[in-house]
Design a protein around this motif. Structure first.
Motif, PDB file in Angstrom:
ATOM      1  N   TRP A 136      11.550  61.556  52.798  1.00 34.45           N
ATOM      2  CA  TRP A 136      10.851  60.478  52.046  1.00 34.45           C
ATOM      3  C   TRP A 136      11.010  60.305  50.760  1.00 34.45           C
ATOM      4  O   TRP A 136      11.756  59.584  50.099  1.00 34.45           O
ATOM      5  CB  TRP A 136       9.128  60.512  52.568  1.00 34.45           C
ATOM      6  CG  TRP A 136       8.643  59.246  51.802  1.00 34.45           C
ATOM      7  CD1 TRP A 136       8.857  57.845  52.043  1.00 34.45           C
ATOM      8  CD2 TRP A 136       7.874  59.277  50.568  1.00 34.45           C
ATOM      9  NE1 TRP A 136       8.185  57.034  51.257  1.00 34.45           N
ATOM     10  CE2 TRP A 136       7.428  57.799  50.233  1.00 34.45           C
ATOM     11  CE3 TRP A 136       7.363  60.060  49.977  1.00 34.45           C
ATOM     12  CZ2 TRP A 136       6.584  57.505  49.170  1.00 34.45           C
ATOM     13  CZ3 TRP A 136       6.530  59.993  48.626  1.00 34.45           C
ATOM     14  CH2 TRP A 136       6.154  58.595  48.600  1.00 34.45           C
TER      15      TRP A 136
ATOM     16  N   SER B  33      15.008  59.871  50.503  1.00 34.87           N
ATOM     17  CA  SER B  33      15.196  58.283  50.667  1.00 34.87           C
ATOM     18  C   SER B  33      14.663  57.452  49.400  1.00 34.87           C
ATOM     19  O   SER B  33      15.474  56.392  49.122  1.00 34.87           O
ATOM     20  CB  SER B  33      14.121  57.824  51.851  1.00 34.87           C
ATOM     21  OG  SER B  33      14.280  56.511  52.214  1.00 34.87           O
TER      22      SER B  33
ATOM     23  N   SER C  74      12.370  51.369  55.117  1.00 34.17           N
ATOM     24  CA  SER C  74      12.465  52.953  54.933  1.00 34.17           C
ATOM     25  C   SER C  74      11.357  53.678  54.196  1.00 34.17           C
ATOM     26  O   SER C  74      10.470  54.437  54.672  1.00 34.17           O
ATOM     27  CB  SER C  74      13.799  53.435  54.905  1.00 34.17           C
ATOM     28  OG  SER C  74      13.578  54.726  55.207  1.00 34.17           O
TER      29      SER C  74
ATOM     30  N   ALA D  56      11.725  55.137  60.079  1.00 35.83           N
ATOM     31  CA  ALA D  56      12.133  55.381  58.653  1.00 35.83           C
ATOM     32  C   ALA D  56      13.427  56.158  58.508  1.00 35.83           C
ATOM     33  O   ALA D  56      14.288  55.602  57.922  1.00 35.83           O
ATOM     34  CB  ALA D  56      11.056  56.131  57.728  1.00 35.83           C
TER      35      ALA D  56
ATOM     36  N   THR E 203      16.159  53.727  59.620  1.00 39.48           N
ATOM     37  CA  THR E 203      16.407  52.431  58.731  1.00 39.48           C
ATOM     38  C   THR E 203      16.924  53.269  57.286  1.00 39.48           C
ATOM     39  O   THR E 203      17.301  52.264  56.603  1.00 39.48           O
ATOM     40  CB  THR E 203      14.801  51.726  58.281  1.00 39.48           C
ATOM     41  OG1 THR E 203      14.050  52.835  58.071  1.00 39.48           O
ATOM     42  CG2 THR E 203      14.705  50.971  59.497  1.00 39.48           C
ATOM     43  N   THR E 204      16.935  54.435  57.305  1.00 42.80           N
ATOM     44  CA  THR E 204      18.001  55.022  56.195  1.00 42.80           C
ATOM     45  C   THR E 204      19.370  55.149  56.568  1.00 42.80           C
ATOM     46  O   THR E 204      20.177  54.827  55.860  1.00 42.80           O
ATOM     47  CB  THR E 204      17.094  56.199  55.832  1.00 42.80           C
ATOM     48  OG1 THR E 204      15.905  55.970  55.275  1.00 42.80           O
ATOM     49  CG2 THR E 204      18.105  56.931  54.732  1.00 42.80           C
TER      50      THR E 204
ATOM     51  N   GLY F 250      17.699  60.575  55.986  1.00 42.33           N
ATOM     52  CA  GLY F 250      17.505  60.027  57.242  1.00 42.33           C
ATOM     53  C   GLY F 250      17.513  61.208  58.402  1.00 42.33           C
ATOM     54  O   GLY F 250      16.632  60.944  59.123  1.00 42.33           O
TER      55      GLY F 250
END
Length: 230
Positions: A21, A24, A87, A129, A132-133, A173
Motif C-alpha cells: 500500500w 502504491s 487502488s 487493490a 488495480t495497481t 501490486g
C-alpha cells in the motif's frame, strides 16, 4: 500447529499489504513513470508522472509543472489516475479490515465468525487493490514499449523509457495481491470433524431392550416356576 500457521500467515500478509500500500501511494504521486534523455542536451532529464512533468538539470535543480488539462492527457494516463486512486483507497480499506480481524486484536474476540469475515473482506480488498495497481502500470509500460519501437517516428526523435515508478508499481501490486491472498487463506477453518452424537438423549432406561410381554391375565413367568410351565 494450526494456530501458529494462521498467526504467521496473518503477520506476513499484513506486512506485505502495508509495504504494497505504501509503495502504491508513492507510485501514484511521484513523477517517475517515464524518463526521457535529450541527445541535444544530455544535462537535462525529463520525468513524467500522472500529475506533472519534471525537468532535472545537472546542478540538481528540479523544475516541475502540472499537466495542463485532465482531458488533454493520453487515455492511459487518465485512466491510470483513476485506477491508482482507487487502488490506494482499496488498500487502506483492506488494511483496516484485516487489522480488525487479526487474532492478536481483542476486537470482536467473542465473535470469531465476525473476525473471520473481517479478515476475509480485508484480503479481498487488498487483492483488488493489487489488480488495480498492476493494470495501469502495465498499460503505461506497454504503450511506452510501443512508442519506443515505433518505426514511423524518426530515429533522431527522443523516446520515452521506463521510469523507476513503473518497477515500484509492479512490486506494489504483487505485494498487495500476495498479502491479500495470505490473509484470505488464513481464515480457513482448521477444526476437525466431531463424531455424531448418539440419537438417544434420554435416561439410561431408554437403552434397555423391550420388556418381555406378559402372559394373559398379567401372570408373568418367574424363573423358579419355569419347570412347571414346561
Amino acid at each position: 500447529m494450526a494456530g501458529g500457521w494462521r498467526a504467521k500467515a496473518q503477520g506476513g500478509g499484513m506486512l506485505l499489504a502495508l509495504l504494497g500500500w505504501i509503495s502504491s501511494c508513492v507510485t501514484t504521486f511521484v513523477p517517475l513513470w517515464k524518463n526521457l534523455n535529450l541527445d541535444l542536451n544530455e544535462l537535462e532529464v525529463w520525468n513524467m508522472g500522472l500529475w506533472q512533468v519534471c525537468i532535472t538539470q545537472e546542478e540538481g535543480v528540479v523544475e516541475c509543472q502540472a499537466h495542463g488539462s485532465f482531458l488533454a492527457l493520453p487515455p492511459e494516463l487518465r485512466i491510470s489516475r483513476l485506477l491508482m486512486c482507487l487502488s490506494n483507497g482499496l488498500g487502506l480499506l483492506g488494511c483496516l479490515l484485516a487489522a480488525l480481524g487479526l487474532e492478536g486484536w481483542r476486537t470482536c474476540e467473542d465473535k470469531p465468525g465476525r473476525k473471520r469475515r473481517l479478515l476475509l473482506g480485508g484480503g479481498v480488498s487488498l487483492g483488488m487493490a493489487g489488480i488495480t495497481t498492476l493494470v495501469p502500470v502495465s498499460w503505461v509500460a506497454y504503450n511506452t514499449v510501443l512508442d519506443f519501437w515505433d518505426e514511423t517516428v524518426p530515429d533522431i526523435v527522443p523516446r520515452w523509457e521506463f521510469g523507476e515508478a513503473t518497477f515500484l508499481g509492479w512490486f506494489a501490486g504483487a505485494f498487495l495481491a500476495a498479502g491479500g491472498l495470505l490473509l484470505a487463506c488464513s481464515t480457513r477453518s482448521t477444526k476437525t470433524a466431531t463424531p455424531p452424537a448418539p440419537a438417544c438423549h434420554q435416561p439410561p432406561a431408554c437403552h434397555q431392550g423391550p420388556a418381555a410381554p406378559g402372559l394373559p391375565g398379567d401372570h408373568h413367568l418367574h424363573p423358579r416356576n419355569a419347570d412347571l410351565v414346561i
